[in-house]
Scaffold this active site. Structure first.
Site, PDB file in Angstrom:
ATOM      1  N   LEU A 104       0.882  -1.173   0.000  1.00  0.00           N
ATOM      2  CA  LEU A 104       0.000   0.000   0.000  1.00  0.00           C
ATOM      3  C   LEU A 104       0.916   1.219   0.000  1.00  0.00           C
ATOM      4  O   LEU A 104       1.999   1.178   0.602  1.00  0.00           O
ATOM      5  CB  LEU A 104      -0.887   0.019   1.246  1.00  0.00           C
ATOM      6  CG  LEU A 104      -2.023  -1.010   1.323  1.00  0.00           C
ATOM      7  CD1 LEU A 104      -2.761  -0.903   2.659  1.00  0.00           C
ATOM      8  CD2 LEU A 104      -3.018  -0.825   0.175  1.00  0.00           C
ATOM      9  N   ASP A 105       0.475   2.322  -0.608  1.00  0.00           N
ATOM     10  CA  ASP A 105       1.281   3.548  -0.594  1.00  0.00           C
ATOM     11  C   ASP A 105       1.461   4.045   0.838  1.00  0.00           C
ATOM     12  O   ASP A 105       0.640   3.746   1.703  1.00  0.00           O
ATOM     13  CB  ASP A 105       0.568   4.675  -1.353  1.00  0.00           C
ATOM     14  CG  ASP A 105       0.358   4.347  -2.804  1.00  0.00           C
ATOM     15  OD1 ASP A 105       1.099   3.506  -3.340  1.00  0.00           O
ATOM     16  OD2 ASP A 105      -0.568   4.942  -3.390  1.00  0.00           O
ATOM     17  N   LYS A 106       2.450   4.896   0.988  1.00  0.00           N
ATOM     18  CA  LYS A 106       2.749   5.442   2.326  1.00  0.00           C
ATOM     19  C   LYS A 106       1.503   6.041   2.986  1.00  0.00           C
ATOM     20  O   LYS A 106       1.256   5.840   4.167  1.00  0.00           O
ATOM     21  CB  LYS A 106       3.847   6.499   2.162  1.00  0.00           C
ATOM     22  CG  LYS A 106       4.264   7.173   3.415  1.00  0.00           C
ATOM     23  CD  LYS A 106       5.601   7.888   3.180  1.00  0.00           C
ATOM     24  CE  LYS A 106       5.796   9.044   4.117  1.00  0.00           C
ATOM     25  NZ  LYS A 106       5.380  10.333   3.564  1.00  0.00           N
ATOM     26  N   THR A 108      -1.734   5.483   2.213  1.00  0.00           N
ATOM     27  CA  THR A 108      -2.970   4.688   2.151  1.00  0.00           C
ATOM     28  C   THR A 108      -3.120   3.959   3.482  1.00  0.00           C
ATOM     29  O   THR A 108      -2.141   3.476   4.044  1.00  0.00           O
ATOM     30  CB  THR A 108      -2.891   3.672   0.994  1.00  0.00           C
ATOM     31  OG1 THR A 108      -2.673   4.379  -0.218  1.00  0.00           O
ATOM     32  CG2 THR A 108      -4.165   2.848   0.877  1.00  0.00           C
ATOM     33  N   ARG A 192      -5.054   5.814  -7.329  1.00  0.00           N
ATOM     34  CA  ARG A 192      -4.715   7.240  -7.467  1.00  0.00           C
ATOM     35  C   ARG A 192      -4.514   7.598  -8.941  1.00  0.00           C
ATOM     36  O   ARG A 192      -4.996   8.617  -9.426  1.00  0.00           O
ATOM     37  CB  ARG A 192      -3.450   7.570  -6.674  1.00  0.00           C
ATOM     38  CG  ARG A 192      -3.637   7.392  -5.170  1.00  0.00           C
ATOM     39  CD  ARG A 192      -2.328   7.635  -4.412  1.00  0.00           C
ATOM     40  NE  ARG A 192      -2.361   7.052  -3.087  1.00  0.00           N
ATOM     41  CZ  ARG A 192      -2.824   7.676  -2.003  1.00  0.00           C
ATOM     42  NH1 ARG A 192      -3.262   8.904  -2.074  1.00  0.00           N
ATOM     43  NH2 ARG A 192      -2.835   7.058  -0.831  1.00  0.00           N
TER      44      ARG A 192
END
Ligand code: URA
Length: 239
Positions: A104-106, A108, A192
């Site tokens: 997961l992105d930083k 999220t 995104r």
């Protein structure tokens, strides 16, 4: 019978198979005291001493499986060269080498499975598994029904069309729209970038479901062990 060193490391819970390959090529693994940097190296499963960073691996480490409600500001890579907080830092007290299934992105938040079962991590991260993932996204910008239909049919990211997905607008928050998306791919920053393609900006993103698992009562930053039943479902997974 001979087995790839990479798989032996994954089975011992050292890392996922892919990351185990990186450990080998970066020269951190020795077999009987000799450094091995060839990813495809094979050896008999028994009778050798394998070490990572000078520490012996153990073939019988108990397998651990957790569900984390990932907080913002934490990255999912195992080690960060810029000293940023990682998911592994949140699990320090478990005293085991753990890694995440997928990323997961930083910024999220939401459901993330954390384990030392390298085989399972490898299988479930593979695109052919098509694990169902559901996200809730807060989106700014002019996204109307037409843009939503376009995103559902698929848009090109890095020259490749995204698979059809399901998007439902569930309301508004702080002047932005809230959408739920169900997708089964896991491409980099996929949600995104999809909304960017349609002229929107995702200002908040949460994964609310992964392979049927939800955060439930867990607050951001909290985690719990998976039940035996949940582990079974993941292992049988073509969810
Ligand atoms: N899509 C994104 O854009 N980011 C995530 O972290 C997960 C899915």
């Amino acid at each position: 019978m001979k087995e790839r060193l990479q798989n032996i490391l994954a089975k011992a819970g050292v890392a996922s198979r892919r990351s185990a390959g990186d450990l080998i090529s970066s020269g951190r693994v020795t077999v009987d005291g000799v450094r091995v940097s060839e990813k495809g190296f094979r050896l008999e499963q028994e009778g050798h001493s394998v070490e990572v960073d000078g520490k012996p691996i153990s073939a019988n480490v108990p397998k651990l499986y957790f569900l984390l409600n990932k907080p913002k500001g934490v990255i999912t890579t195992a080690r960060d060269t810029h000293d940023r907080k990682t998911v592994a830092d949140l699990f320090e007290k478990e005293g085991a080498r753990l890694f995440t299934i997928g990323r997961l992105d930083k910024d999220t938040t939401g459901v993330l499975i954390v384990t030392n079962d390298g085989d399972l991590a490898h299988r479930l991260s593979h695109p052919s598994f098509e694990i169902d993932k559901e996200y809730e996204a807060l989106v700014e910008g002019p996204i109307g029904p037409r843009e939503v239909r376009r995103l559902e049919r698929g848009v090109k990211l890095d020259g490749k069309q995204t698979s059809p997905c399901l998007i439902v607008r569930i309301g508004e928050r702080n002047g932005a729209q809230v959408f739920r998306l169900r997708i089964h791919e896991g491409r980099k920053r996929q949600v995104r970038r999809m909304f960017e393609k349609a002229g929107g900006v995702v200002t908040d993103l949460k994964r609310i479901r992964y392979a049927g698992l939800e955060t439930g009562k867990l607050k951001e930053g909290e985690y719990r062990k998976l039940t035996d039943k949940e582990i079974d479902i993941l292992k049988r997974s073509d969810i």
